[in-house]
Design an enzyme around this catalytic site. Structure first.
Site: not given
Ligand SMILES: Cc1cc2nc3c(=O)[nH]c(=O)nc-3n(C[C@H](O)[C@H](O)[C@H](O)COP(=O)(O)OP(=O)(O)OC[C@H]3O[C@@H](n4cnc5c(N)ncnc54)[C@H](O)[C@@H]3O)c2cc1C
Length: 386
Positions: A127-128, A130, A162, A245, A369
């Protein structure tokens, strides 16, 4: 809703339990989760065995290789797999996200081409979504797709993907209209991971394993017929993916949590637990019963509409936070043995691994969150946060 199995469901459960008893290889029993072991050949063989026995894509239409079974069978399947501590089918993204999205928005040609190889584990998906600047806020996607005659040219970077290191295909959210912003002008593409210009770089996580990856796209040509849905309407298609999902996994999560809490009880019996720790274990057991009823509500919604409701967010939120508490409590029970690493740690380092892996559970598939926002707005009907 009657929560007990009907005679027909009970027969399905018994048959599946017997099949798992007979066919789950000992080396895969107690699979500890995470995608790191997914490139091992026995994982593909196990997925193929599930497919041959008719357990892959239970609810998918027969014409695409599925079982046309009711959703209750899928719930039973997920429960029993978790109880047997069997690994899932290797097509986690294909079965849970890409397949349902193709069924909802794909052309007949896309359905014919892609659905059967997902079930038979011949093709793996990633899944692309993020990107470095677009996680919770998916509308911030900056990877571009420029239409050039009969194909798109894709440039950009995805992250945390992933299974990308073993994937054949990627469901990719791109910005196809350079003038657009936020939810408009996005296009959802099916991308061949073996195409020239696709580069995958594994990322190591806190467990020491590399389950997810960065993906770099440099001038990657994607045929225009690989658009899923309509050009410029990728946001709606992506929302279908995200509902699936979180929507169908509730029963697996609940059963996995039950297994985890039973192990915690055994650990407490083995190592001893003080009154406060016993109280916390009982609290976790009560929370689990509440999750059971939430999942039943979710399932009855799914049976009625065929579309997972926002309740799926509750299951994921409750499970991920409970799993962190349970594994932390286990480390407390291990006391001075808690900091020991794999080989020297009691119980083969099971609890150390579980606690480290659980940290990612409250981030992947929507952070806690974000899920609380969804529950507040879409389940409780509170005013929008923005
Ligand atoms: C083990 C693992 C597997 C993953 N696999 C995939 C995958 O296969 N494909 C893919 O596309 N992605 C994948 N991800 C990515 C995952 O979807 C993102 O990490 C997640 O959506 C959070 O985005 P971010 O890391 O950019 O954090 P941010 O979005 O930058 O968030 C940072 C912090 O701010 C908080 N925050 C952000 N917006 C708000 C809001 N509006 N209100 C309150 N709090 C907020 C968040 O809760 C977090 O604590 C994976 C992540 C992990 C850990």
């Amino acid at each position: 809703m009657d929560l007990r199995d009907t005679p027909e469901e009970a027969a399905f459960r018994a048959e599946l339990r017997a099949w798992l008893e007979e066919n789950l290889p000992g080396s895969l029993r107690g699979h500890r989760g995470g995608a790191a072991r997914f490139d091992e050949p026995e994982m593909r063989a196990w997925s193929r065995a599930l497919y041959d026995a008719g357990y892959a894509g239970l609810t998918w239409p027969k014409e695409y290789g599925g079982g046309s079974a009711p959703y209750t069978h899928q719930a039973i399947f997920l429960e029993e797999i978790a109880r047997a501590e069997a690994p899932p089918h290797i097509g986690v993204i294909g079965l849970g996200m890409a397949g349902p999205t193709i069924m909802a928005h794909g052309s007949e040609a896309q359905k014919q081409r892609h659905l059967a190889p997902i079930l038979s584990a011949e093709e793996i998906w990633c899944q692309g979504f993020s990107e470095p600047g677009a996680g919770s806020d998916l509308a911030g996607v900056r990877t571009t797709a420029r239409l050039d005659g009969d194909h798109f040219v894709v440039d950009g970077q995805k992250v945390w993907s992933s299974f990308a290191h073993i994937a054949d295909w990627c469901i990719l959210v791109t910005r196809s209209d350079p003038e657009s912003s936020r939810h408009a002008g996005l296009t959802y593409l099916i991308v061949d991971m073996h195409a020239p210009g696709v580069e995958v770089r594994p990322l190591r996580q806190i467990t020491g394993e590399a389950e997810f990856n960065e993906i770099f796209f440099t001038g990657v040509e994607v045929p225009a017929e690989n658009v899923l849905g309509e050009i410029g309407e990728g946001w709606q298609v992506a929302m279908t993916t995200l509902l699936h999902e979180r929507g169908t996994l509730g029963f697996a999560l609940q059963a996995a949590l039950e297994v985890q809490i039973r192990k915690l009880v055994a650990l407490a019996q083995d190592r001893g637990a003080d009154a406060l720790q016993r109280d916390r274990i009982a609290h976790e057991w009560s929370e689990l019963q509440a999750l059971r009823f939430t999942n039943a509500r979710s399932l009855s919604q799914l049976v009625k509409t065929g579309i997972p409701g926002p309740e799926g967010s509750i299951a994921k939120l409750v499970w991920s936070e409970a799993n962190q508490r349970v594994t932390k409590l286990a480390l407390e029970l291990l006391g001075p043995d808690a900091p020991l690493a794999d080989g020297n740690a009691p119980y083969g380092g099971y609890w150390q691994y579980q606690q480290l892996r659980s940290r990612g559970n409250t981030i992947e598939a929507g952070t806690s969150e974000i899920l609380r926002n969804i529950v507040a707005e879409r389940v409780l009907g509170l005013p929008k946060s923005r």
